[in-house]
Design a protein around this motif. Sequence first.
Motif, short mmCIF file in Angstrom:
data_model
loop_
_atom_site.label_atom_id
_atom_site.label_comp_id
_atom_site.label_asym_id
_atom_site.label_seq_id
_atom_site.Cartn_x
_atom_site.Cartn_y
_atom_site.Cartn_z
N SER A 81 -12.50 50.96 147.50
CA SER A 81 -12.44 52.31 146.84
C SER A 81 -12.42 51.77 145.20
O SER A 81 -12.29 51.46 144.54
CB SER A 81 -12.08 53.61 147.56
OG SER A 81 -10.44 52.89 146.32
N LYS A 82 -12.79 53.32 144.61
CA LYS A 82 -12.63 53.70 142.96
C LYS A 82 -12.42 55.09 142.63
O LYS A 82 -12.95 55.76 143.85
CB LYS A 82 -13.68 53.38 142.46
CG LYS A 82 -14.37 51.90 141.98
CD LYS A 82 -15.62 51.89 141.09
CE LYS A 82 -16.10 50.73 140.85
NZ LYS A 82 -17.44 50.74 139.75
N GLY A 88 -8.67 54.22 139.69
CA GLY A 88 -7.63 52.83 139.93
C GLY A 88 -8.94 52.38 141.08
O GLY A 88 -9.77 52.89 141.38
N THR A 89 -8.08 51.61 141.39
CA THR A 89 -8.97 50.98 143.02
C THR A 89 -8.50 50.86 144.16
O THR A 89 -7.35 51.16 143.70
CB THR A 89 -9.76 49.54 142.50
OG1 THR A 89 -8.81 48.55 142.16
CG2 THR A 89 -10.79 49.76 140.97
N GLU A 144 -3.43 61.25 145.04
CA GLU A 144 -4.34 59.95 144.18
C GLU A 144 -4.62 59.21 144.81
O GLU A 144 -3.43 59.14 145.90
CB GLU A 144 -4.22 60.56 142.87
CG GLU A 144 -4.53 59.25 141.83
CD GLU A 144 -4.80 57.94 142.10
OE1 GLU A 144 -5.19 57.10 140.83
OE2 GLU A 144 -3.56 57.72 142.14
N GLY A 145 -5.52 58.49 144.92
CA GLY A 145 -5.84 57.17 146.11
C GLY A 145 -5.32 56.29 145.08
O GLY A 145 -4.43 56.25 143.82
N ALA A 146 -3.51 55.27 146.07
CA ALA A 146 -2.63 55.20 145.32
C ALA A 146 -2.54 53.56 146.26
O ALA A 146 -1.61 52.91 146.66
CB ALA A 146 -1.17 55.68 145.55
N SER A 147 -3.32 52.66 146.71
CA SER A 147 -3.42 51.51 146.91
C SER A 147 -2.80 50.57 146.10
O SER A 147 -1.41 49.69 145.87
CB SER A 147 -5.27 50.69 146.34
OG SER A 147 -5.64 51.57 148.51
N ILE A 191 -5.78 54.73 149.84
CA ILE A 191 -7.29 54.74 149.29
C ILE A 191 -7.30 56.46 149.25
O ILE A 191 -7.30 57.31 147.90
CB ILE A 191 -8.69 54.71 150.48
CG1 ILE A 191 -8.44 53.00 149.97
CG2 ILE A 191 -10.14 55.63 149.69
CD1 ILE A 191 -9.61 52.29 150.93
N ALA A 192 -7.19 57.40 150.39
CA ALA A 192 -7.17 58.95 149.93
C ALA A 192 -6.22 59.45 149.54
O ALA A 192 -5.86 60.60 148.55
CB ALA A 192 -7.33 59.43 151.63
#
Length: 951
Positions: A693-694, A635-636, A178-181, A189-190
């Motif tokens: 990203s979203k 998330g973003t 899951e994107g973890a920014s 993002i990935a």
Amino acid sequence: MLNIRRAWTMAQSLTQPGDEMSIRHTRIAAAVIAAIGACGATGAGAQQPAAPAAAQPQQLDRVEITGSSIKRISGETALPVQVLTAEDIARTGVTSTEQLLRSISAVDAAGITVSANNAGLNTGGLSTASLRGLGSRRTLVLINGRRIAPYGSVGDSASVDVNNIPIAAIERVEVLKEGASAVYGSDAIAGVINFILRREYTGAGVSAEYGQTASGGGSVTTVTGTYGYGNLEKDKFNVSVLATYQKTAAIYGADRDYARSGINVSPDSASDVNNDTTSGNTWPANIADQTGATIGNPRQGNCGPISVTSPFFSPNVCRYDPSPYVTLLPEAENWTVMAAGRYVFSPAIELYAEASYTHRDIFTQIQPVPLSDQFTLPPSNPLFNVSPYNGLNTFLLQPTSPYYPAGYIASQGGDPTQAVLARYRAQESGLRQTRDIAETPRFVIGVNGTVSGWDYNASYLYTSSKLTESVEGGFPQLTKILPLLNTGFVNPFGPSTPDIQAAILASNFSGDTYVNKATLQSLQATASRELVMLPAGPLAFALGGEFRIEGYNAQPSELLIQGDVAGYGGNQAAVDVTRNVYSIYGEINVPVIKNLEFGGALRYDNYEGTGGKTTGRVTGRWNPTSGVLVRGSAGTGFRAPALSDLYGPQTQSVSTNGVSDPLRCPTTNSSIDCATQFPTTIGGNPTLEPETSKNYTLGFILEPINTLSVGVDAWWIDIKNGILVGGVAVPTILADLDRWGSLVARGPVQPAFPTLPGPITNIQQLNINQGTINVQGYDLNFNWRALQNEYGLWTVGLNGTYYAKYDIALPDGTTEHAVGTWNANIPGPVPRWKQYLSFTWQLGPWSATLAQRYQSGYTDVPGNASDFANGVTDVPPDPHEVGSYQTWDLQASWAGYKGLVLTLGVRNLFDRSPPYSNVGAAGSQFQAGYDISYVDVHDRFIYGRVAYNFK
């Protein structure tokens, strides 16, 4: 640190009779906790508790899990995390981290770089990870929860070399899908791949492993030793050391039937397989008049033994097939020394340190360098404005040369009194050979503990990667070789005299071509605690901050700056840039009612020169009924361009071999237009904007019985303003010049072809913001453990990923649908389905594992010869389909003597060869006949391992 058996026992002691969901979920959670332990920001890991008295209740340590900074006793969070333990890794039989990542379904072939890419693409032997097929720049790779210095290859200050992490040092791998920014930083993002290394060890152990391919080449020898002393509970300290050495033998195109030829002719005219990755710059040389029009080859029909005749080109010319000489797997020698120490002053203060040094030596070989007017000289080259070169690598054979083929030229209707252009392969300069030395030191020192209910952690990190590439043969210095060629004493059609051969070898460059260094320093601190007890459980909170300095220093040799080393495709330029990054973040977890909780995270990152952005995430986790868990997140994300993306110098290069000019090739059928290489301009773009990203996930876990767990997670990633490194791919540009013609520069119209545009002189490939990327799919996880009986214990595991969508919006507003295809703008294939299936059996000291790796097929790139072979310009109705790729691995182990484990295994048991692909002409690899990102060229690989633990 909790082990699986102990965690399972403790989970059983924590459950209450009649609470079936609690029993089931806690057992799963305990197993996950045992595998996960203390992640990332905790630095020193979870402390192993002393064995409790039989009459006392046992308690689980609270630990952090990748994707969250909050310590908790429930292993299954709202986020999908896959864990591979050391035992799981050992059962795969892999010998490198690059191979290990192929076992993770969420890590895709699209967007990766493998070590074999160094053959022709000057990657320094880099091997990367690509979650969701979104590339290494969007996949955050960590060691013990902390960042790793980028590898520092040419033009890339962001990608991490996963092969710098030795398999023997890995305790487990945690993959946050899951994107973890919002938690880890803008480049997640990935998702996140967190390598937890062995840091706490008591005793001593040694292991040795040797493996050999059945087809020849690619043998692997590994030796590892470990030593640790001190018990944290008794002695208050632990110090451990690990050292490992690995030697890998090379595999070349000539070693594999499917890779030794670049000419592939379709047996079915309706299938677009016709493909030719040969070159018109050959030995014996083809010749052309001074307008560039091909005359032919004096040795037509007798091109061997070095060159060949291609059915896709006139029999009057020879073609050079590089495939037998290209490295499929580089020769490599790696060694690593790691040390870790912990000292417990009190529950409030624990000091820890980690130090490691990795040395990689990678040797790569490709075909001899081409020298002809088809390749430009960069303006920085001293010969740029000198006749007869005039900006080109011109080899002009004069009528006064003893090797001038006057009779042949006259027979072809040419003027035997005029000089001719030689399209020459520098066979007598030797094969191009490079050696890349990568040195990677890493040091961490920190302190953690618990004060007034706060769990805190503060640390300093220094890590760097120094990459030195040296030439060991086959790279002439242009200012020496071109004047020699133009003396007329070099035979372009056969062996030269011994004196001239010696002069040719003397013109070769030797020494270091560049020294690149990427550095990273970081100060970070986190703190977390339970703030208040709510009716449904504790409200937990975490906060943290980080200050980071990133640096990228690339120092090519003076000759490479001038573009005076043939075979590097142009010139390089020095760059030395740094930037500061500031981050603050917070996270909260709120139990709303029993079995329902929500979480949130906010993070602010500020990149010097780019600016700042706040990202956020919300999560939810719900147990609606016994045996059911529902979870989701939204998330973003925000990813700042890497230093090399922004400030990499703009220099001259060339495309890979096998691309054609669609406007000229069908008519000219000339080596200057067909299945060749074109000059390109590459480099950074300081006007690049950040990506945003979203990210969304939604899934469930079902546990109908204690021994069976099934989970499905849907995921969506939408990226805006995507950064396209290297610009639009050359095959994409040439496939649609109506859209991309503005990126192509051409020379003047040739008199021989007055109705055609001039030949291509340059293609622009600067980094750009391309538009949006939309990726959607599903992850499937299945685990079943049969009841143990007299026949042993069986377990079955399946991890699979299904792509529903991978759409790329290009700068002109058009959209490409990449799922089930090979896409040049990723680059790579996006198989719709990928899985890893394993069956494990255990009985006493014996164990065995049978595992399947499977990837579905996909639509190939068009064959580069299909449109002009024999003058046919129509496209075959059915594009080539690359077949699915399935291999089976088998391993057996015996541990019947205390401390001793013997293992014998076979990877690719049935010796499955890679399916054919046209990708060798798609601009992303020099190897022909198969896709290096999709398969493993070891083929059948037999190995044995001996391990002894002196505990």
